[in-house]
Design an enzyme around this catalytic site. Sequence first.
Site, PDB file in Angstrom:
ATOM      1  N   SER A   8      24.717  60.362  48.580  1.00 34.25           N
ATOM      2  CA  SER A   8      25.399  61.443  47.862  1.00 34.25           C
ATOM      3  C   SER A   8      24.461  62.623  47.712  1.00 34.25           C
ATOM      4  O   SER A   8      23.382  62.503  47.105  1.00 34.25           O
ATOM      5  CB  SER A   8      25.829  60.966  46.481  1.00 34.25           C
ATOM      6  N   HIS A  31      27.936  61.949  51.563  1.00 33.22           N
ATOM      7  CA  HIS A  31      28.953  61.938  50.505  1.00 33.22           C
ATOM      8  C   HIS A  31      28.811  63.233  49.706  1.00 33.22           C
ATOM      9  O   HIS A  31      27.735  63.533  49.179  1.00 33.22           O
ATOM     10  CB  HIS A  31      28.710  60.710  49.623  1.00 33.22           C
ATOM     11  N   ASP A  33      30.153  65.404  46.577  1.00 27.27           N
ATOM     12  CA  ASP A  33      30.877  65.313  45.312  1.00 27.27           C
ATOM     13  C   ASP A  33      31.360  66.684  44.871  1.00 27.27           C
ATOM     14  O   ASP A  33      30.552  67.548  44.519  1.00 27.27           O
ATOM     15  CB  ASP A  33      29.955  64.719  44.243  1.00 27.27           C
ATOM     16  N   MET A  35      33.288  68.664  42.060  1.00 23.94           N
ATOM     17  CA  MET A  35      33.698  68.517  40.645  1.00 23.94           C
ATOM     18  C   MET A  35      34.146  69.874  40.109  1.00 23.94           C
ATOM     19  O   MET A  35      33.529  70.893  40.420  1.00 23.94           O
ATOM     20  CB  MET A  35      32.519  68.027  39.809  1.00 23.94           C
ATOM     21  N   HIS A  64      34.394  63.610  48.192  1.00 27.87           N
ATOM     22  CA  HIS A  64      34.882  62.899  47.000  1.00 27.87           C
ATOM     23  C   HIS A  64      35.315  63.963  45.999  1.00 27.87           C
ATOM     24  O   HIS A  64      34.471  64.616  45.387  1.00 27.87           O
ATOM     25  CB  HIS A  64      33.753  62.007  46.442  1.00 27.87           C
ATOM     26  N   MET A  66      36.551  65.111  42.717  1.00 28.07           N
ATOM     27  CA  MET A  66      36.756  64.814  41.293  1.00 28.07           C
ATOM     28  C   MET A  66      37.344  66.069  40.666  1.00 28.07           C
ATOM     29  O   MET A  66      36.671  66.804  39.916  1.00 28.07           O
ATOM     30  CB  MET A  66      35.416  64.412  40.648  1.00 28.07           C
ATOM     31  N   MET A 135      35.024  53.359  41.689  1.00 21.42           N
ATOM     32  CA  MET A 135      33.905  53.983  40.976  1.00 21.42           C
ATOM     33  C   MET A 135      33.193  52.928  40.142  1.00 21.42           C
ATOM     34  O   MET A 135      33.828  52.225  39.344  1.00 21.42           O
ATOM     35  CB  MET A 135      34.402  55.112  40.057  1.00 21.42           C
ATOM     36  N   ASP A 173      30.646  53.625  44.449  1.00 18.47           N
ATOM     37  CA  ASP A 173      29.942  54.877  44.171  1.00 18.47           C
ATOM     38  C   ASP A 173      29.502  54.877  42.718  1.00 18.47           C
ATOM     39  O   ASP A 173      30.339  54.814  41.811  1.00 18.47           O
ATOM     40  CB  ASP A 173      30.907  56.042  44.456  1.00 18.47           C
TER      41      ASP A 173
END
Length: 220
Positions: A8, A31, A33, A35, A64, A66, A135, A173
């Site tokens: 990540s 990966h 993330d 957000m 990913h 979020m 998660m 993750d």
Amino acid sequence: MAALINPSILSADFANLERDLQAISTADSAHVDVMDNHFVPNLTLGLPVFERLAQVSPVPLDGHLMIDDPDRWAPAYAEAGAASVTFHAEAAQAPVRLARELRRLGARAGVALRPATPVEPFLDLLAEVDLILVMTVEPGFGGQSFIEGTLPKIRRARQAVSEAGLDVQIQVDGGVSRDTIERAADAGANVFVAGSAVFGADDVAGEIEVLREMANRHTH
Ligand code: DX5
Ligand code: ZN
């Protein structure tokens, strides 16, 4: 089934993302993330940055998301070149329609579950997705400790995938490291996201290899 290691980049140096992607060129994917400070109480990066990362990355991108309203925003990440786009089950209005749209755009479709979200409501829809992300910490931050109570959910997800005879990956993750990766693999995970464990290591490539070997010894 071969274990896949997806570091990540949340734990990378945000001023040197291209350099840090090169540092994980032996990984299976990077990966990323995303957000939005609504779905989770943190803000990282969005589509313009993701598009550039997809252009310069030596490895495929595993997005990913979020974020709230993935039905609206997720397809653009597939169009940007993500190999996989994972949205949160808790945030999607129409997960099947969204998964089909992501696949139509050429990405693998993933559905993510927060630690307290059960997997059972999604088991009838397994054929619509390519990966389930369990998660193993509350989403939002790197460096948290692995929640052992998620292991039974990983096991149930793997059992359902096996019974259905489908090729659905089970990704974990959060808090994945040398201390926890074997238990996650034993439970049935085959894709391992690790942020602080990889980027916090002195030898980043060496750590990817150690994690891959440990997981492969326990992946079935
Ligand atoms: C957390 C993110 C993770 C995070 C994992 O919300 O989804 O991908 O980077 O970090 P570590 O491996 O440090 O727990
Ligand atoms: Zn993540």
